[in-house]
Design an enzyme around this catalytic site. Structure first.
Site, PDB file in Angstrom:
ATOM      1  N   LYS A 143      53.040  44.870 -23.983  1.00 32.74           N
ATOM      2  CA  LYS A 143      52.747  43.454 -24.256  1.00 32.74           C
ATOM      3  C   LYS A 143      53.887  42.738 -24.981  1.00 32.74           C
ATOM      4  O   LYS A 143      54.278  41.634 -24.597  1.00 32.74           O
ATOM      5  CB  LYS A 143      51.479  43.395 -25.105  1.00 32.74           C
ATOM      6  CG  LYS A 143      50.887  42.031 -25.264  1.00 32.74           C
ATOM      7  CD  LYS A 143      50.022  41.756 -24.077  1.00 32.74           C
ATOM      8  CE  LYS A 143      49.120  40.595 -24.228  1.00 32.74           C
ATOM      9  NZ  LYS A 143      48.160  40.580 -23.098  1.00 32.74           N
TER      10      LYS A 143
ATOM     11  N   ASP B 291      50.078  37.799 -19.601  1.00 29.60           N
ATOM     12  CA  ASP B 291      50.599  38.723 -18.589  1.00 29.60           C
ATOM     13  C   ASP B 291      50.666  38.085 -17.197  1.00 29.60           C
ATOM     14  O   ASP B 291      51.701  38.144 -16.532  1.00 29.60           O
ATOM     15  CB  ASP B 291      49.742  39.994 -18.525  1.00 29.60           C
ATOM     16  CG  ASP B 291      49.612  40.655 -19.882  1.00 29.60           C
ATOM     17  OD1 ASP B 291      50.497  40.428 -20.727  1.00 29.60           O
ATOM     18  OD2 ASP B 291      48.625  41.381 -20.094  1.00 29.60           O
TER      19      ASP B 291
ATOM     20  N   HIS C 211      51.128  60.821 -38.912  1.00 36.89           N
ATOM     21  CA  HIS C 211      51.429  59.885 -37.812  1.00 36.89           C
ATOM     22  C   HIS C 211      52.556  58.921 -38.207  1.00 36.89           C
ATOM     23  O   HIS C 211      52.308  57.956 -38.925  1.00 36.89           O
ATOM     24  CB  HIS C 211      50.171  59.098 -37.445  1.00 36.89           C
ATOM     25  CG  HIS C 211      49.146  59.950 -36.754  1.00 36.89           C
ATOM     26  ND1 HIS C 211      49.095  60.067 -35.382  1.00 36.89           N
ATOM     27  CD2 HIS C 211      48.167  60.754 -37.245  1.00 36.89           C
ATOM     28  CE1 HIS C 211      48.114  60.891 -35.054  1.00 36.89           C
ATOM     29  NE2 HIS C 211      47.539  61.327 -36.163  1.00 36.89           N
TER      30      HIS C 211
ATOM     31  N   GLU D 189      53.916  56.766 -36.362  1.00 32.81           N
ATOM     32  CA  GLU D 189      53.880  55.533 -35.560  1.00 32.81           C
ATOM     33  C   GLU D 189      53.047  54.430 -36.188  1.00 32.81           C
ATOM     34  O   GLU D 189      53.132  53.279 -35.780  1.00 32.81           O
ATOM     35  CB  GLU D 189      53.346  55.847 -34.153  1.00 32.81           C
ATOM     36  CG  GLU D 189      51.876  56.220 -34.053  1.00 32.81           C
ATOM     37  CD  GLU D 189      51.571  57.693 -34.344  1.00 32.81           C
ATOM     38  OE1 GLU D 189      52.434  58.377 -34.928  1.00 32.81           O
ATOM     39  OE2 GLU D 189      50.471  58.146 -34.002  1.00 32.81           O
TER      40      GLU D 189
ATOM     41  N   THR E  32      50.725  35.022 -16.445  1.00 36.81           N
ATOM     42  CA  THR E  32      51.650  33.884 -16.434  1.00 36.81           C
ATOM     43  C   THR E  32      53.097  34.355 -16.291  1.00 36.81           C
ATOM     44  O   THR E  32      53.874  33.809 -15.505  1.00 36.81           O
ATOM     45  CB  THR E  32      51.487  33.050 -17.725  1.00 36.81           C
ATOM     46  OG1 THR E  32      50.117  32.705 -17.868  1.00 36.81           O
ATOM     47  CG2 THR E  32      52.332  31.803 -17.670  1.00 36.81           C
TER      48      THR E  32
ATOM     49  N   GLY F  31      45.928  63.972 -30.503  1.00 33.53           N
ATOM     50  CA  GLY F  31      44.768  63.918 -29.613  1.00 33.53           C
ATOM     51  C   GLY F  31      43.546  64.389 -30.374  1.00 33.53           C
ATOM     52  O   GLY F  31      43.666  65.039 -31.413  1.00 33.53           O
TER      53      GLY F  31
ATOM     54  N   SER G 220      45.037  33.592 -14.947  1.00 32.97           N
ATOM     55  CA  SER G 220      43.975  33.439 -15.942  1.00 32.97           C
ATOM     56  C   SER G 220      44.418  32.516 -17.064  1.00 32.97           C
ATOM     57  O   SER G 220      43.608  32.087 -17.876  1.00 32.97           O
ATOM     58  CB  SER G 220      43.636  34.811 -16.526  1.00 32.97           C
ATOM     59  OG  SER G 220      44.739  35.276 -17.294  1.00 32.97           O
ATOM     60  N   GLY G 221      45.707  32.240 -17.125  1.00 34.16           N
ATOM     61  CA  GLY G 221      46.232  31.484 -18.259  1.00 34.16           C
ATOM     62  C   GLY G 221      46.673  32.415 -19.368  1.00 34.16           C
ATOM     63  O   GLY G 221      47.267  31.982 -20.352  1.00 34.16           O
TER      64      GLY G 221
ATOM     65  N   CYS H  87      50.954  65.645 -34.910  1.00 29.95           N
ATOM     66  CA  CYS H  87      49.527  65.931 -35.103  1.00 29.95           C
ATOM     67  C   CYS H  87      49.077  67.053 -34.146  1.00 29.95           C
ATOM     68  O   CYS H  87      49.492  68.185 -34.283  1.00 29.95           O
ATOM     69  CB  CYS H  87      48.726  64.644 -34.932  1.00 29.95           C
ATOM     70  SG  CYS H  87      47.004  64.784 -35.412  1.00 29.95           S
ATOM     71  N   TYR H  88      48.239  66.734 -33.157  1.00 32.40           N
ATOM     72  CA  TYR H  88      47.830  67.760 -32.185  1.00 32.40           C
ATOM     73  C   TYR H  88      49.060  68.365 -31.508  1.00 32.40           C
ATOM     74  O   TYR H  88      49.078  69.549 -31.165  1.00 32.40           O
ATOM     75  CB  TYR H  88      46.906  67.115 -31.153  1.00 32.40           C
ATOM     76  CG  TYR H  88      46.341  68.055 -30.104  1.00 32.40           C
ATOM     77  CD1 TYR H  88      45.310  68.941 -30.416  1.00 32.40           C
ATOM     78  CD2 TYR H  88      46.834  68.035 -28.798  1.00 32.40           C
ATOM     79  CE1 TYR H  88      44.777  69.788 -29.451  1.00 32.40           C
ATOM     80  CE2 TYR H  88      46.308  68.879 -27.826  1.00 32.40           C
ATOM     81  CZ  TYR H  88      45.286  69.754 -28.161  1.00 32.40           C
ATOM     82  OH  TYR H  88      44.762  70.583 -27.202  1.00 32.40           O
TER      83      TYR H  88
END
Ligand code: XMP
Length: 579
Positions: A365, A219, A161, A163, A221, A46, A215-216, A73-74
């Site tokens: 996603k 997500d 980090h 990740e 869809t 953070g 929206s096409g 980290c933090y």
């Protein structure tokens, strides 16, 4: 995952899930009693300092639960701050970017990790003294306590980090914590959730039907398709709002794809005239965004009111995914928090009335894409580049005065302002245009920006009908003619990008229209291919020279275009979109 405010918090949770272990993101202050039955706890990084009043904290009891804890980290600093004997000290220099990590006391966390390895650091404060009974396990040249551990209590902290991809072997460390130390099973697999998700849709719907604004995008869809599977075509309906701000062929693409999925349960709402009317004469980017957002809500409300939809037998379906759920729920402490468009007031009241179904609210996603693939959605729907809701409107730049380009040492400052992000705040500045393109210019772009106070981007002229000294801006806003021009340019670029395979190599490829040109050819085009992980930061991508030349030739053939530029700037200091 305890969220202590790092932009990397979700990235860590995603990595954990990629390793096959389910992770929830929770506020860092979550009471220890609520965490007792977890296999392991990870505290994220953070931007704060443990000494700042009001900075994110943890319940110190989490260190005595017997549940393994990894502080990153933090998160490491919170560990040192709370456990007796530990001490956090303000860093003098800070350490940002790559560092060489030397593992001095290999423990279970570092099993299979190289003794000397590249890691990614981003911190100012650091741990000055490790708590009692902790062993310092790794160091870098500027950080003597880069990792520490109390193996017996299963408490581990690392300053770097794991990740991010720049840390070599980061996944080894996360894997060691999850499997070797916390004893997690590798049993998380998003596609195995299908049955549970569909049951959830039926439970929430309770006999009612579901209405979607499509929206096409990926997500909405996938969420729509899951509802179709769970409830059948008769009970699910979608509308697509044609704002007139979409790319060439987009409305037809969505119409075809959704009609194939849902047959008559899909309609296109034509709102082109409303959007263009409201945008007439508007130059300022934030004003454009506000108008588009408000008009979108107005059209949605009109559809909901005039259709038979919200009569009690219908609820609203949305493609909201996990990070959006968390960010609007109030736990996120990331520096920039914006109200997500899935959480506007009207929708909030539907949530409160229990009239909203969001089948993807627990997925990231990439997990949404996996689920989409598992239910047989085609790649052309799942592998699309992200495209902003306000569409081409934020790529069609406008100007409020006619002005010439200004010469500086390195090139010309174009008389058009665009949005950037420098030192965590938004800027609205000019663009430095170099007279010609060379690959070396990428390296010096940021340096030029640091030197020129009124500039936040660097572009190179690839081709043009006149020298930069003759280029002028002109007073204009968004109108049908300029939109059509941009749409044509975007289609030419996308066609060549797809055909050459370049499209797969970039994360996104905005094409921007600049109100800057010469008599009879008032506009220019900017090519903005970028690479990114999540849109938060981005790198400008070098293009094959042959492709660049072909694109420039095609674009100069478009009516009204006088020059083709190539954006060389990373984010920060620029943003991905120009606005
Ligand atoms: P910037 O320009 O801030 O963009 O670097 C970061 C990413 O966000 C996308 N973007 C949006 N997406 N609605 C969206 O759904 C929006 O209003 C919006 N504005 C920017 C942008 O395309 C890029 O991927």
């Amino acid at each position: 995952m305890l969220d202590a405010g790092g932009q990397y918090c979700h990235l860590i949770a995603r990595r954990v899930r990629e390793l096959g272990v389910y992770a929830d993101v929770m506020p860092s202050e979550t009471p220890a009693a609520e965490l007792e039955d977890r296999r392991g706890i990870i505290i994220s990084g953070g931007p704060a300092s443990v000494y700042e009043p009001g900075s994110p904290d943890v319940d110190p009891e989490i260190f005595s639960l017997g549940v393994p804890v990894l502080g990153i980290c933090y998160g490491l600093q919170l560990m040192a701050h709370h456990i007796p004997g530990g001490k956090v000290i303000p860093g003098v220099k800070g350490e940002y970017g790559m560092a060489q990590l030397r593992v001095t006391e290999p423990d279970r966390l570092f099993e299979g990790f190289q003794a000397v390895s590249q890691v990614w650091m981003s911190h100012r404060d650091k741990v000055g003294e490790a708590p009692e009974d902790f062993v310092v396990t790794a160091e870098t040249s500027t950080c003597a306590i880069a990792a520490m551990a109390n193996d017996w209590r299963k408490l581990y902290g690392i300053q770097f980090h794991p990740e991010v991809v720049h840390t070599h072997g980061g996944k080894v460390i996360l894997g060691n914590f999850l499997f070797g130390i916390a004893g997690c099973a590798q049993d998380w697999e998003p596609t195995r959730q299908l049955e549970e998700i569909e049951d959830g849709i039926r439970r929430t719907a309770r006999g009612r039907n579901v209405f979607f604004f499509a929206s096409g995008g990926v997500d909405s869809t996938v969420a729509f398709s899951l509802c179709l599977r769970a409830l059948g075509k008769e009970r699910v309906h979608a509308a697509y709002v044609d704002t007139g701000l979409m790319r060439e062929g987009e409305t037809e693409f969505v119409r075809e794809a959704f009609t194939r999925l849902a047959g008559d349960s899909f309609e296109v709402v034509d709102a082109k005239a409303e959007f263009l009317g409201k945008l007439a004469g508007v130059v300022e980017p934030e004003a454009k965004r506000k108008i588009i957002g408000e008009e979108f809500v107005a059209v949605q409300e009109r559809v909901l009111e005039t259709g038979p939809f919200l009569n009690g037998r219908w609820i609203l379906g949305q493609g909201t995914i996990y990070p959006d759920t968390i960010e609007s729920g109030g736990t996120a402490k990331a520096e920039v928090i914006k109200t997500h468009h899935n959480r506007v007031a009207g929708i909030q009241s539907l949530i409160e009335a229990g009239r909203l179904v969001e089948p993807l609210s627990q997925l990231y996603k990439d997990e949404v894409r996996q689920v989409g693939r598992a239910i047989g959605l085609p790649d052309e729907l799942l592998d699309r580049h992200p495209f902003p809701g306000p569409g081409l409107a934020i790529r069609c730049l406008c100007a409020s005065e006619a002005k010439a380009a200004r010469q500086v040492e390195d090139g010309w400052v174009l008389p058009v302002l665009s949005v950037g992000v420098q030192g965590d705040s938004r800027t609205y500045r000019g663009t430095l245009a170099l007279e010609s393109y060379s690959e070396g210019a990428f390296a010096t772009a940021t340096e030029s920006i640091n030197r020129l106070a009124d500039v936040n981007r660097v572009v190179a002229l690839v081709a043009g009908v006149a020298p930069l000294s003759e280029m002028r801006s002109y007073v204009c806003a968004i109108d049908a003619e300029r939109l059509a021009r941009l749409r044509r340019c975007d289609a030419i670029v996308r066609g060549m990008s797809l055909e050459s395979g370049f499209e797969e190599k970039v994360w996104q490829f905005p094409v921007v229209l600049l109100p800057c040109g010469v008599e009879g050819r008032p506009d220019s085009v900017v090519l903005r291919p970028i690479d990114s992980v999540d849109g938060m930061t981005a790198q400008a991508v070098p293009m094959p020279e042959g492709l660049l030349a072909r694109m420039a030739e095609g674009l100069l053939g478009v009516e009204g275009i006088s020059a083709v530029f190539y954006d060389l700037t990373n984010k920060p200091p620029a943003t991905i979109e120009w606005e």
